[in-house]
Design an enzyme around this catalytic site. Structure first.
Site, PDB file in Angstrom:
ATOM      1  N   TYR A 217       6.071  -3.407  -9.830  1.00 34.66           N
ATOM      2  CA  TYR A 217       5.734  -4.298 -10.679  1.00 34.66           C
ATOM      3  C   TYR A 217       6.338  -5.588 -10.439  1.00 34.66           C
ATOM      4  O   TYR A 217       7.072  -5.983  -9.958  1.00 34.66           O
ATOM      5  CB  TYR A 217       5.760  -3.803 -11.982  1.00 34.66           C
ATOM      6  CG  TYR A 217       7.055  -3.861 -12.598  1.00 34.66           C
ATOM      7  CD1 TYR A 217       8.126  -3.212 -12.480  1.00 34.66           C
ATOM      8  CD2 TYR A 217       7.246  -5.013 -13.551  1.00 34.66           C
ATOM      9  CE1 TYR A 217       9.257  -3.250 -13.087  1.00 34.66           C
ATOM     10  CE2 TYR A 217       8.380  -4.963 -14.199  1.00 34.66           C
ATOM     11  CZ  TYR A 217       9.484  -4.222 -14.060  1.00 34.66           C
ATOM     12  OH  TYR A 217      10.555  -4.424 -14.606  1.00 34.66           O
TER      13      TYR A 217
ATOM     14  N   LYS B 272      11.028  -3.992  -6.567  1.00 37.19           N
ATOM     15  CA  LYS B 272      10.985  -4.262  -8.046  1.00 37.19           C
ATOM     16  C   LYS B 272       9.877  -3.070  -8.514  1.00 37.19           C
ATOM     17  O   LYS B 272       8.634  -3.016  -8.536  1.00 37.19           O
ATOM     18  CB  LYS B 272      10.114  -5.331  -8.627  1.00 37.19           C
ATOM     19  CG  LYS B 272      10.545  -5.748  -9.993  1.00 37.19           C
ATOM     20  CD  LYS B 272      10.540  -7.254 -10.368  1.00 37.19           C
ATOM     21  CE  LYS B 272      10.538  -7.702 -11.749  1.00 37.19           C
ATOM     22  NZ  LYS B 272      11.416  -6.723 -12.558  1.00 37.19           N
TER      23      LYS B 272
ATOM     24  N   GLU C 178      24.284  -7.573 -11.854  1.00 37.61           N
ATOM     25  CA  GLU C 178      23.125  -8.246 -12.923  1.00 37.61           C
ATOM     26  C   GLU C 178      22.911  -7.524 -14.338  1.00 37.61           C
ATOM     27  O   GLU C 178      23.625  -6.622 -14.406  1.00 37.61           O
ATOM     28  CB  GLU C 178      21.736  -8.443 -12.118  1.00 37.61           C
ATOM     29  CG  GLU C 178      21.081  -7.026 -11.890  1.00 37.61           C
ATOM     30  CD  GLU C 178      20.009  -7.089 -10.931  1.00 37.61           C
ATOM     31  OE1 GLU C 178      19.156  -7.936 -10.937  1.00 37.61           O
ATOM     32  OE2 GLU C 178      19.777  -6.012 -10.342  1.00 37.61           O
TER      33      GLU C 178
ATOM     34  N   ARG D 235       6.924 -11.545  -3.966  1.00 40.51           N
ATOM     35  CA  ARG D 235       7.739 -10.578  -4.263  1.00 40.51           C
ATOM     36  C   ARG D 235       7.137  -9.206  -4.564  1.00 40.51           C
ATOM     37  O   ARG D 235       7.632  -8.147  -3.951  1.00 40.51           O
ATOM     38  CB  ARG D 235       8.661 -10.907  -5.531  1.00 40.51           C
ATOM     39  CG  ARG D 235      10.004 -10.033  -5.680  1.00 40.51           C
ATOM     40  CD  ARG D 235      10.765 -10.342  -6.433  1.00 40.51           C
ATOM     41  NE  ARG D 235      10.335 -10.394  -7.751  1.00 40.51           N
ATOM     42  CZ  ARG D 235      11.055 -11.052  -9.037  1.00 40.51           C
ATOM     43  NH1 ARG D 235      12.404 -11.779  -8.622  1.00 40.51           N
ATOM     44  NH2 ARG D 235      10.588 -11.036 -10.136  1.00 40.51           N
TER      45      ARG D 235
HETATM   46  N1  PDD Z   1      12.723  -8.738 -15.132  1.00 33.86           N
HETATM   47  N2  PDD Z   1      16.922  -8.615 -12.457  1.00 33.86           N
HETATM   48  C1  PDD Z   1      16.448  -7.773 -12.757  1.00 33.86           C
HETATM   49  C2  PDD Z   1      16.755  -5.942 -12.660  1.00 33.86           C
HETATM   50  C3  PDD Z   1      15.060  -7.804 -13.211  1.00 33.86           C
HETATM   51  O1  PDD Z   1      14.215  -6.920 -13.607  1.00 33.86           O
HETATM   52  C4  PDD Z   1      14.734  -9.222 -13.532  1.00 33.86           C
HETATM   53  C5  PDD Z   1      13.293  -9.660 -13.879  1.00 33.86           C
HETATM   54  C6  PDD Z   1      15.552 -10.198 -13.147  1.00 33.86           C
HETATM   55  C7  PDD Z   1      15.115 -11.674 -12.968  1.00 33.86           C
HETATM   56  O2  PDD Z   1      13.978 -12.017 -12.134  1.00 33.86           O
HETATM   57  P1  PDD Z   1      13.158 -13.353 -12.383  1.00 33.86           P
HETATM   58  O3  PDD Z   1      14.115 -14.617 -12.553  1.00 33.86           O
HETATM   59  O4  PDD Z   1      12.359 -13.316 -11.079  1.00 33.86           O
HETATM   60  O5  PDD Z   1      12.345 -13.034 -13.405  1.00 33.86           O
HETATM   61  C8  PDD Z   1      16.796  -9.996 -12.531  1.00 33.86           C
HETATM   62  C9  PDD Z   1      11.511  -9.203 -15.464  1.00 33.86           C
HETATM   63  C10 PDD Z   1      11.613 -10.110 -16.455  1.00 33.86           C
HETATM   64  C11 PDD Z   1      11.189  -7.797 -16.130  1.00 33.86           C
HETATM   65  O6  PDD Z   1      11.515  -6.615 -15.712  1.00 33.86           O
HETATM   66  O7  PDD Z   1      10.285  -7.965 -17.076  1.00 33.86           O
END
Ligand code: PDD
Length: 291
Positions: A31, A153, A186, A50
């Site tokens: 996703y 993801k 993270e 991505r």
């Molecule tokens: N999450 N790390 C994880 C595990 C994440 O799931 C996300 C994003 C990020 C930050 O990625 P970005 O800057 O590309 O949004 C880091 C989104 C917001 C979600 O799961 O809904």
């Protein structure tokens, strides 16, 4: 709310997926969470790239051709009257392996399931940016990258959900996950940064974390502002010594962190570099919107 399901828009009631879907049975899917500012999608091509990499990582063919995505995302926003002036959109694309008999073999599922949801973006409350948020260090470790790449993801988010449960139980905003060597990685849906003696630090990707799109953008903005940057391997003690700390993701942008494990970070208020970088992010974000 209208949902795009496989090949058409359906109502929320009609937006149902089979119990045989391997996304449901095994968490076999990928996703992306995307947002717009007004009608323009932020970092659209980076998110779609991505999504493609995640899908490739699990050997899943995305059934919608690449060039159709921009128009489809806009149609999904228009259907729900979001992605307009003063109505930023939240977009979520989910692609699962699709329905098939029980069993792990992906070839049991001839047709992937595609879902696009759009709704008004709910940004964090403004007070949170003023007070900052609290984190704990989770007991749950981040998945070993050689067991499950954090660059995929995936719709199986249990690793992060277990860490989120710990945060909720502790009354914290979120958890930081450590890796197999007790290094910072993270948070459950965001990347983490901290400032140590004027240097902006963030765990490097080889610690086992998602290559966040906002993280990458922030690193570029810091370099533009000639703030020294270190991507590296850091333990929890560096967070305890930090003067500032913040989180980044698509929906929060830059969120100050003012407590870690009950201890104040620096002065316990959002720090100057955090505020400077968030200001730069806001000033520059129009450059990262689709045309
Ligand atoms: N999450 N790390 C994880 C595990 C994440 O799931 C996300 C994003 C990020 C930050 O990625 P970005 O800057 O590309 O949004 C880091 C989104 C917001 C979600 O799961 O809904």
């Amino acid at each position: 709310m209208w949902i795009y399901l496989n090949d058409r828009f359906v109502t929320e009631q009609e937006a149902v997926v089979s119990v045989f879907d391997h996304g449901f049975l095994y968490g076999d899917g990928v996703y992306e969470t995307i947002r717009s500012y007004g009608s323009r999608i932020f970092m659209r091509d980076q998110h779609l790239a991505r999504l493609r990499r995640s899908a490739e990582g699990i050997g899943l063919a995305i059934p919608i051709p690449e060039q159709q995505w921009p128009a489809l995302l806009h149609e999904a926003m228009e259907k729900n009257v979001v992605g307009q002036d003063h109505r930023d959109a939240y977009l979520r694309i989910t692609i699962s392996r699709g329905p098939g008999d029980i069993g792990l073999d992906p070839s049991l599922c001839p047709t992937a399931t595609v879902v696009i949801m759009t709704k008004p973006l709910q940004p964090p409350p403004p007070e949170q940016y003023k007070t900052g948020v609290s984190l704990i260090v989770a007991n749950t470790r981040r998945n070993l990258p050689s067991a499950l790449s954090p660059q995929i993801k995936a719709t199986n988010f249990l690793n992060n959900i277990l860490a989120k449960r710990e945060a909720i139980a502790a009354g914290a905003f979120d958890s930081i996950l450590l890796n197999w060597e007790s290094q910072l990685t993270e948070c459950t849906v965001s990347n983490i940064f901290f400032v140590l003696a004027g240097r902006l630090c963030t765990p490097s990707l080889d610690c086992g974390l998602l290559d966040g799109i906002t993280r990458d953008l922030l690193l570029g903005l810091a370099r533009d502002a000639q703030i020294p940057v270190s991507e590296g391997h850091f333990g929890v003690e560096s967070l305890h010594q930090a003067d500032e700390c913040f989180l980044t993701n698509t929906t929060m942008e830059v969120m100050p962190v003012t407590r870690v494990d009950g201890h104040p970070v620096g002065k316990g208020t959002p720090g100057p570099i955090t505020q400077q970088l968030h200001g730069q992010f806001i000033a520059n974000r129009a450059r990262f919107l689709e045309p």
